[in-house]
Design a protein around this motif. Structure first.
Motif, PDB file in Angstrom:
ATOM      1  N   GLY A   1       0.803  -1.205   0.000  1.00  0.00           N
ATOM      2  CA  GLY A   1       0.000   0.000   0.000  1.00  0.00           C
ATOM      3  C   GLY A   1       0.837   1.256   0.000  1.00  0.00           C
ATOM      4  N   ASP A   2       0.185   2.364   0.341  1.00  0.00           N
ATOM      5  CA  ASP A   2       0.846   3.657   0.359  1.00  0.00           C
ATOM      6  C   ASP A   2       0.344   4.455   1.552  1.00  0.00           C
ATOM      7  OD1 ASP A   2      -1.701   4.334  -0.409  1.00  0.00           O
ATOM      8  OD2 ASP A   2      -1.177   4.910  -2.448  1.00  0.00           O
ATOM      9  N   ALA A   3       0.447   5.783   1.485  1.00  0.00           N
ATOM     10  CA  ALA A   3       0.031   6.620   2.613  1.00  0.00           C
ATOM     11  C   ALA A   3      -1.484   6.673   2.773  1.00  0.00           C
ATOM     12  CB  ALA A   3       0.578   8.032   2.434  1.00  0.00           C
ATOM     13  N   ASP A   4      -2.232   6.360   1.721  1.00  0.00           N
ATOM     14  CA  ASP A   4      -3.693   6.423   1.790  1.00  0.00           C
ATOM     15  C   ASP A   4      -4.322   5.153   2.350  1.00  0.00           C
ATOM     16  OD1 ASP A   4      -3.717   8.973   0.708  1.00  0.00           O
ATOM     17  OD2 ASP A   4      -3.741   8.200  -1.341  1.00  0.00           O
ATOM     18  N   ALA A   5      -3.801   3.998   1.970  1.00  0.00           N
ATOM     19  CA  ALA A   5      -4.332   2.716   2.428  1.00  0.00           C
ATOM     20  C   ALA A   5      -3.217   1.677   2.352  1.00  0.00           C
ATOM     21  CB  ALA A   5      -5.508   2.279   1.566  1.00  0.00           C
TER      22      ALA A   5
ATOM     23  N   ARG B   1      -5.649  -0.681   6.668  1.00  0.00           N
ATOM     24  CA  ARG B   1      -6.057   0.678   7.013  1.00  0.00           C
ATOM     25  C   ARG B   1      -6.453   1.399   5.732  1.00  0.00           C
ATOM     26  NH1 ARG B   1      -3.635   5.323   6.416  1.00  0.00           N
ATOM     27  NH2 ARG B   1      -1.662   4.316   5.974  1.00  0.00           N
ATOM     28  N   TRP B   2      -7.688   1.921   5.683  1.00  0.00           N
ATOM     29  CA  TRP B   2      -8.176   2.601   4.493  1.00  0.00           C
ATOM     30  C   TRP B   2      -8.694   3.988   4.805  1.00  0.00           C
ATOM     31  CZ3 TRP B   2     -13.302   4.032   4.650  1.00  0.00           C
ATOM     32  CH2 TRP B   2     -14.100   3.389   5.607  1.00  0.00           C
ATOM     33  N   GLY B   3      -8.446   4.482   5.981  1.00  0.00           N
ATOM     34  CA  GLY B   3      -9.016   5.743   6.456  1.00  0.00           C
ATOM     35  C   GLY B   3      -8.707   6.954   5.606  1.00  0.00           C
TER      36      GLY B   3
END
Length: 96
Positions: A29-33, A57-59
């Motif tokens: 993933g990356d910083a977004d999810a 984490r997908w917030g």
């Protein structure tokens, strides 16, 4: 072997709270999810049933501009549309 995947709800709980482990590493993933796993040096990397733990984490996907959240809502419809065009063509005129 099955993996126990934990995903936070709408409130966007931190991954450390979700997996109940203080030391985590992001494996995709990356910083977004992204997907997170407990670090092996912490010791216990498995859940109550003995399956390896992993958290998603997908917030940040819905944080920010309203247009970003709108595209996230349209994604399932776009995938259905693409799947319709990916069907193999029908063979016309063939007899069994």
């Amino acid at each position: 072997m099955a993996t126990e995947l934990r995903v936070h709800g709408v409130s966007g709980a931190p991954v450390e709270h979700l997996l109940d482990r203080p030391l985590l590493r992001q494996v995709a993933g990356d910083a977004d999810a992204g997907f997170f796993r407990p670090r092996p040096e912490y010791g216990d990397t498995t859940g109550p049933g003995g399956a390896p733990l992993e958290g998603y984490r997908w917030g940040n996907l819905t944080a920010g501009a309203a247009a970003r959240a709108f595209w996230l809502l349209l994604l399932p419809f776009a995938l259905v549309n693409v799947a319709l065009w990916l069907r193999p063509p029908a063979i016309v005129g063939s007899q069994p």
